[in-house]
Design a protein around this motif. Structure first.
Motif, PDB file in Angstrom:
ATOM      1  N   GLN A  95       1.354   4.216  -2.828  1.00  0.00           N
ATOM      2  CA  GLN A  95       0.785   5.680  -2.694  1.00  0.00           C
ATOM      3  C   GLN A  95       2.310   6.201  -3.099  1.00  0.00           C
ATOM      4  OE1 GLN A  95      -0.068   5.252   1.537  1.00  0.00           O
ATOM      5  NE2 GLN A  95      -2.245   5.316   1.110  1.00  0.00           N
ATOM      6  N   THR A 111      -6.387  -1.160  -1.635  1.00  0.00           N
ATOM      7  CA  THR A 111      -5.324  -2.010  -1.639  1.00  0.00           C
ATOM      8  C   THR A 111      -5.232  -2.982  -0.240  1.00  0.00           C
ATOM      9  OG1 THR A 111      -3.970  -0.558  -2.756  1.00  0.00           O
ATOM     10  CG2 THR A 111      -2.705  -2.063  -1.326  1.00  0.00           C
ATOM     11  N   LEU A 121      -4.273   6.941  -6.614  1.00  0.00           N
ATOM     12  CA  LEU A 121      -3.848   7.489  -5.045  1.00  0.00           C
ATOM     13  C   LEU A 121      -5.132   7.007  -4.256  1.00  0.00           C
ATOM     14  CD1 LEU A 121      -1.897   8.383  -2.783  1.00  0.00           C
ATOM     15  CD2 LEU A 121      -2.824  10.852  -3.350  1.00  0.00           C
ATOM     16  N   CYS A 122      -6.397   7.543  -4.661  1.00  0.00           N
ATOM     17  CA  CYS A 122      -7.620   6.931  -4.014  1.00  0.00           C
ATOM     18  C   CYS A 122      -7.556   5.485  -3.959  1.00  0.00           C
ATOM     19  CB  CYS A 122      -8.618   7.659  -4.711  1.00  0.00           C
ATOM     20  SG  CYS A 122      -8.571   9.465  -4.843  1.00  0.00           S
ATOM     21  N   SER A 143      -5.167   3.994  -1.492  1.00  0.00           N
ATOM     22  CA  SER A 143      -5.728   4.153  -0.036  1.00  0.00           C
ATOM     23  C   SER A 143      -6.894   3.484   0.650  1.00  0.00           C
ATOM     24  CB  SER A 143      -5.942   5.680   0.255  1.00  0.00           C
ATOM     25  OG  SER A 143      -4.796   6.629  -0.216  1.00  0.00           O
ATOM     26  N   LYS A 191       0.688  -1.173  -0.058  1.00  0.00           N
ATOM     27  CA  LYS A 191      -0.082   0.095   0.100  1.00  0.00           C
ATOM     28  C   LYS A 191       0.720   1.388  -0.121  1.00  0.00           C
ATOM     29  CE  LYS A 191      -3.737   1.988   2.676  1.00  0.00           C
ATOM     30  NZ  LYS A 191      -4.916   2.175   3.663  1.00  0.00           N
TER      31      LYS A 191
END
Length: 488
Positions: A118, A229, A222-223, A226, A114
């Motif tokens: 990111q 994942t 990125l969403c 977050s 994760k």
């Protein structure tokens, strides 16, 4: 008091970011226990395993942005009329991806998947912003392309390694191929369409549009990273976190419940880890070497099938036959995408091997036929150029079909302890082939030497795949790994 103390211990354990299962002596477990039967309906199977695809969604968007940059590097750009693109600028993405792959070998050991994703998303966003905010500034374009290449290089080995560990065995092929091959090809197709059809009078240039899209992809990724994942259950079990591993398996299926399949997967993951723990470093590399050599050959051929010389041939034949029409370019990208999609979605039905054999056989014949159209170096007739163009378009469809299994093989072929390193080495070889071809003078291949060589290699790859590449459909990771451990 003892029950209250046990409850406080359970609550304190949940702060690590997962929701551990209740203790077996609690009454809630039998209520959540569901009998498992593999759904016969494909729609039900897809719905049940959708969280596995969601967990890799961020990586797919990063590879989508990488595909756009690859297409830009091999010739689908719009800057030829503005200034001459330097070789450094053209190959900068490949260099960045090589650096990212090397760094990923070390970084993946210290970061969870994760956090790694990111980081890759942030690099993609920054690179997209740099591309958008600048206009024809070479330094900023170099930085943007290095950052995007770095993000893709960091993401690809870990993503393909974890794809095989997250997916159930009857969805692993499609999931791995869609995440890497189809996403990258979609990015190439989008860049082709924009580069040949975007109005040059628009206030937003093609390259700035690419930067905007990369920024959007990075933000969306990125969403997804977050929210969706999930850490690999195999890695969690390796670290001794059995409850977290069970919780991860539950989060990778819908509905989230303990089923017989949960127990089966936990047992298989444990067996996979136990099998790999019996291998020391030398034994792991001895088992990995046969698979590494085979898959390095596949990824090198993959790079040759989408190289700068292929785009040069497309430009030469299309402009000679159809003038300034953008149709052949769009069809080129569309057929490649159609081949990748077709190959990806049949990996778990037809299997890996048959799609690769069909693709390689027809690609080899089409490539040699294309090379024969350029036997006369001084003058190539218009009918020969037209035939060469259509052979090249046919080549692209079957190349997409034939290379779809390469992502799957990378995700399942290597021993656990060296898996990410082997994937990185195969990917670095692919990028090195791109680098080498970008430094070749395109005019020297007019006599068909390149496509003649490519055709011979594709036919040899067909024979090699027939003899030495196994069929791994429906096999667990442990079973697939054992099929790759020698050349038999």
């Amino acid at each position: 008091m003892e029950q209250r103390h046990e409850y406080q211990q359970t609550a304190s354990q949940s702060t690590v970011g997962y929701s551990p299962l209740p203790e077996p002596n609690q009454e809630t477990l039998p209520q959540r226990q569901l009998p498992y039967q593999r759904p016969a309906n494909c729609c039900i199977r897809d719905m049940r395993n959708q969280p596995q695809a969601n967990a890799l969604g961020a990586a797919a968007l990063i590879f989508l942005s990488g595909g756009m940059n690859i297409a830009w590097s091999i010739g689908f750009d719009s800057l030829a009329d503005e200034f001459v693109i330097s070789t450094h600028l053209r190959i900068s993405w490949f260099i960045g991806a090589i650096i990212g792959s090397l760094l990923g070998i070390v970084v993946a050991r210290h970061l969870t998947y994760k956090l790694l994703m990111q980081l890759c998303c942030l690099l993609t966003i920054i690179g997209g912003i740099l591309f958008t905010a600048t206009q024809l500034q070479v330094e900023a374009m170099l930085a943007a392309r290095y950052l995007n290449g770095l993000a893709n290089g960091l993401a690809l080995p870990s993503t393909l390694a974890i794809a095989g560990e997250l997916a159930v065995c009857y969805k692993r092929g499609t999931l791995a191929s869609v995440t890497e091959q189809m996403s990258c090809t979609l990015g190439i197709f989008m860049q082709i369409v924009f580069s040949v059809s975007w109005s040059p009078d628009s206030d937003l240039s093609v390259d700035r549009l690419q930067g905007v899209l990369c920024t959007i992809y990075g933000a969306a990724a990125l969403c997804l990273a977050s929210i969706f994942t999930v850490e690999s259950p195999v890695r969690l079990l390796t670290q001794g976190e059995q409850e977290l591993a069970i919780d991860a398996i539950i989060r990778l299926q819908y509905p989230r419940a303990v089923t017989a399949e949960t127990n089966d997967q936990l047992t298989e993951h444990t067996s996979y880890i136990t099998h790999n723990r019996t291998l020391d470093a030398s034994q792991a590399w001895c088992q990995a070497l046969p698979a590494l050599l085979r898959l390095c050959l596949l990824r090198a051929l993959y790079a040759m099938s989408t190289s700068m010389l292929v785009v040069f041939t497309l430009t030469l034949t299309s402009s000679s036959v159809y003038g300034l029409s953008s149709g052949p370019y769009v069809l080129f990208g569309l057929l490649r995408l159609a081949g990748s999609c077709s190959g990806a979605f049949v990996q778990d039905t037809l299997g890996r091997k048959i799609t690769q054999l069909i693709g390689f056989m027809i690609c080899g014949g089409a490539s040699i036929g294309l090379a024969s159209r350029f036997t006369d170096v001084e003058f190539v007739r218009l009918p020969d150029l037209k035939t060469a163009l259509w052979l090249l378009l046919m080549f692209q469809f079957f190349a997409g079909l034939g290379f779809a299994p390469s992502s799957v093989y990378l995700s399942e072929a290597f021993p656990l302890s060296v898996k990410r390193m082997c994937i990185s080495f195969a990917y670095i070889l692919e990028l090195t082939v791109h680098l080498s071809i970008c430094n070749v003078d395109p005019s020297v291949h007019i006599d068909g030497v390149y496509f003649c060589g490519l055709g011979v290699f594709m036919l040899l790859g067909f024979l090699f795949s027939h003899w030495y590449l196994p069929e791994t459909k429906f096999l667990t990771l442990r079973q697939a790994q054992q099929k790759f451990r020698d050349f038999s």
